[in-house]
Design a protein around this motif. Sequence first.
Motif, PDB file in Angstrom:
ATOM      1  N   VAL A 248       0.843  -1.186   0.000  1.00 45.15           N
ATOM      2  CA  VAL A 248       0.000   0.000   0.000  1.00 45.15           C
ATOM      3  C   VAL A 248       0.882   1.241   0.000  1.00 45.15           C
ATOM      4  N   GLN A 249       0.238   2.388  -0.206  1.00 40.42           N
ATOM      5  CA  GLN A 249       0.957   3.656  -0.182  1.00 40.42           C
ATOM      6  C   GLN A 249       0.825   4.294   1.200  1.00 40.42           C
ATOM      7  N   ALA A 250       1.751   5.156   1.494  1.00 41.82           N
ATOM      8  CA  ALA A 250       1.707   5.881   2.764  1.00 41.82           C
ATOM      9  C   ALA A 250       0.366   6.602   2.891  1.00 41.82           C
ATOM     10  N   GLY A 251      -0.217   6.510   4.081  1.00 45.31           N
ATOM     11  CA  GLY A 251      -1.524   7.109   4.332  1.00 45.31           C
ATOM     12  C   GLY A 251      -2.685   6.162   4.159  1.00 45.31           C
ATOM     13  N   ASP A 252      -2.455   5.034   3.506  1.00 48.95           N
ATOM     14  CA  ASP A 252      -3.512   4.049   3.284  1.00 48.95           C
ATOM     15  C   ASP A 252      -3.792   3.248   4.558  1.00 48.95           C
ATOM     16  N   SER A 253      -4.798   2.383   4.447  1.00 50.32           N
ATOM     17  CA  SER A 253      -5.181   1.516   5.556  1.00 50.32           C
ATOM     18  C   SER A 253      -5.154   0.057   5.120  1.00 50.32           C
ATOM     19  N   LEU A 254      -4.954  -0.812   6.087  1.00 49.73           N
ATOM     20  CA  LEU A 254      -5.031  -2.253   5.894  1.00 49.73           C
ATOM     21  C   LEU A 254      -5.639  -2.869   7.138  1.00 49.73           C
ATOM     22  N   ARG A 255      -6.324  -3.992   6.953  1.00 45.90           N
ATOM     23  CA  ARG A 255      -6.794  -4.746   8.100  1.00 45.90           C
ATOM     24  C   ARG A 255      -6.227  -6.155   8.019  1.00 45.90           C
ATOM     25  N   LEU A 256      -5.449  -6.507   9.009  1.00 48.47           N
ATOM     26  CA  LEU A 256      -4.915  -7.857   9.106  1.00 48.47           C
ATOM     27  C   LEU A 256      -5.881  -8.729   9.904  1.00 48.47           C
ATOM     28  N   SER A 257      -5.968  -9.979   9.504  1.00 50.80           N
ATOM     29  CA  SER A 257      -6.793 -10.945  10.213  1.00 50.80           C
ATOM     30  C   SER A 257      -5.924 -12.076  10.735  1.00 50.80           C
ATOM     31  N   CYS A 258      -6.323 -12.615  11.856  1.00 49.32           N
ATOM     32  CA  CYS A 258      -5.642 -13.754  12.463  1.00 49.32           C
ATOM     33  C   CYS A 258      -6.731 -14.769  12.820  1.00 49.32           C
ATOM     34  N   ALA A 259      -6.866 -15.766  11.965  1.00 46.72           N
ATOM     35  CA  ALA A 259      -7.882 -16.788  12.177  1.00 46.72           C
ATOM     36  C   ALA A 259      -7.322 -17.900  13.055  1.00 46.72           C
ATOM     37  N   ALA A 260      -8.046 -18.222  14.105  1.00 40.29           N
ATOM     38  CA  ALA A 260      -7.594 -19.243  15.048  1.00 40.29           C
ATOM     39  C   ALA A 260      -8.400 -20.521  14.892  1.00 40.29           C
ATOM     40  N   SER A 261      -7.752 -21.632  15.147  1.00 40.61           N
ATOM     41  CA  SER A 261      -8.420 -22.929  15.165  1.00 40.61           C
ATOM     42  C   SER A 261      -7.821 -23.767  16.281  1.00 40.61           C
ATOM     43  N   GLY A 262      -8.587 -24.746  16.706  1.00 39.10           N
ATOM     44  CA  GLY A 262      -8.117 -25.617  17.770  1.00 39.10           C
ATOM     45  C   GLY A 262      -8.633 -25.205  19.141  1.00 39.10           C
ATOM     46  N   ARG A 263      -8.577 -23.940  19.428  1.00 35.69           N
ATOM     47  CA  ARG A 263      -9.134 -23.392  20.666  1.00 35.69           C
ATOM     48  C   ARG A 263      -9.644 -21.978  20.380  1.00 35.69           C
ATOM     49  N   THR A 264     -10.483 -21.483  21.247  1.00 36.19           N
ATOM     50  CA  THR A 264     -11.038 -20.155  21.029  1.00 36.19           C
ATOM     51  C   THR A 264     -10.066 -19.074  21.480  1.00 36.19           C
ATOM     52  N   VAL A 265     -10.046 -17.972  20.742  1.00 36.88           N
ATOM     53  CA  VAL A 265      -9.114 -16.883  21.052  1.00 36.88           C
ATOM     54  C   VAL A 265      -9.425 -16.236  22.396  1.00 36.88           C
ATOM     55  N   SER A 266     -10.654 -16.372  22.842  1.00 35.19           N
ATOM     56  CA  SER A 266     -11.025 -15.741  24.109  1.00 35.19           C
ATOM     57  C   SER A 266     -10.382 -16.430  25.312  1.00 35.19           C
ATOM     58  N   THR A 267      -9.748 -17.567  25.097  1.00 37.71           N
ATOM     59  CA  THR A 267      -9.039 -18.232  26.190  1.00 37.71           C
ATOM     60  C   THR A 267      -7.570 -17.830  26.250  1.00 37.71           C
ATOM     61  N   TYR A 268      -7.168 -16.912  25.396  1.00 37.16           N
ATOM     62  CA  TYR A 268      -5.777 -16.463  25.340  1.00 37.16           C
ATOM     63  C   TYR A 268      -5.674 -14.950  25.393  1.00 37.16           C
ATOM     64  N   SER A 269      -4.536 -14.490  25.856  1.00 42.76           N
ATOM     65  CA  SER A 269      -4.135 -13.116  25.598  1.00 42.76           C
ATOM     66  C   SER A 269      -3.592 -13.101  24.172  1.00 42.76           C
ATOM     67  N   MET A 270      -4.000 -12.099  23.405  1.00 43.24           N
ATOM     68  CA  MET A 270      -3.601 -12.057  21.991  1.00 43.24           C
ATOM     69  C   MET A 270      -2.723 -10.848  21.711  1.00 43.24           C
ATOM     70  N   GLY A 271      -1.812 -11.016  20.782  1.00 42.69           N
ATOM     71  CA  GLY A 271      -0.931  -9.917  20.448  1.00 42.69           C
ATOM     72  C   GLY A 271      -0.559  -9.908  18.982  1.00 42.69           C
ATOM     73  N   TRP A 272      -0.128  -8.758  18.535  1.00 48.18           N
ATOM     74  CA  TRP A 272       0.447  -8.586  17.199  1.00 48.18           C
ATOM     75  C   TRP A 272       1.872  -8.072  17.379  1.00 48.18           C
ATOM     76  N   PHE A 273       2.779  -8.660  16.618  1.00 48.35           N
ATOM     77  CA  PHE A 273       4.170  -8.250  16.586  1.00 48.35           C
ATOM     78  C   PHE A 273       4.557  -8.010  15.141  1.00 48.35           C
ATOM     79  N   ARG A 274       5.684  -7.360  14.947  1.00 51.17           N
ATOM     80  CA  ARG A 274       6.196  -7.178  13.592  1.00 51.17           C
ATOM     81  C   ARG A 274       7.710  -7.248  13.601  1.00 51.17           C
ATOM     82  N   GLN A 275       8.244  -7.612  12.444  1.00 48.93           N
ATOM     83  CA  GLN A 275       9.692  -7.669  12.294  1.00 48.93           C
ATOM     84  C   GLN A 275      10.071  -7.140  10.929  1.00 48.93           C
TER      85      GLN A 275
END
Length: 124
Positions: free
Chosen positions: A12-39
Amino acid sequence: QVQLVESGGGLVQAGDSLRLSCAASGRTVSTYSMGWFRQAPGKEREFVAGMTRSGGTTYYADSVKGRFTISRDNAKNTVYLQMNSLKPEDTAVYYCAAGSGFGLLRTGRDYGYWGQGTQVTVSS
């Protein structure tokens, strides 16, 4: 245990927007603390955003505060990262992570489960 799959990255270009998704399986996300990291190339992995197990508290790195929003859809078992006003310095591989701890988890070692990552590139 939970499996995590990220999607939504892109170029994307500077100033634009994006939405990242993180689909979980195996257990529900509400049973975990969730985070986003980047490298970014040549840099260490850094914390971006987090959400407590209850979903009642969200917290952010200073570099993204006011621009990024973490959220969760329990019905879809998915966590999102809405990224607005993107800057070239936001360019990185973004990872979703789940942790069994409580409180505000800001380091990678607090999280035991990771997705494969999705590339976000912001051009100037």
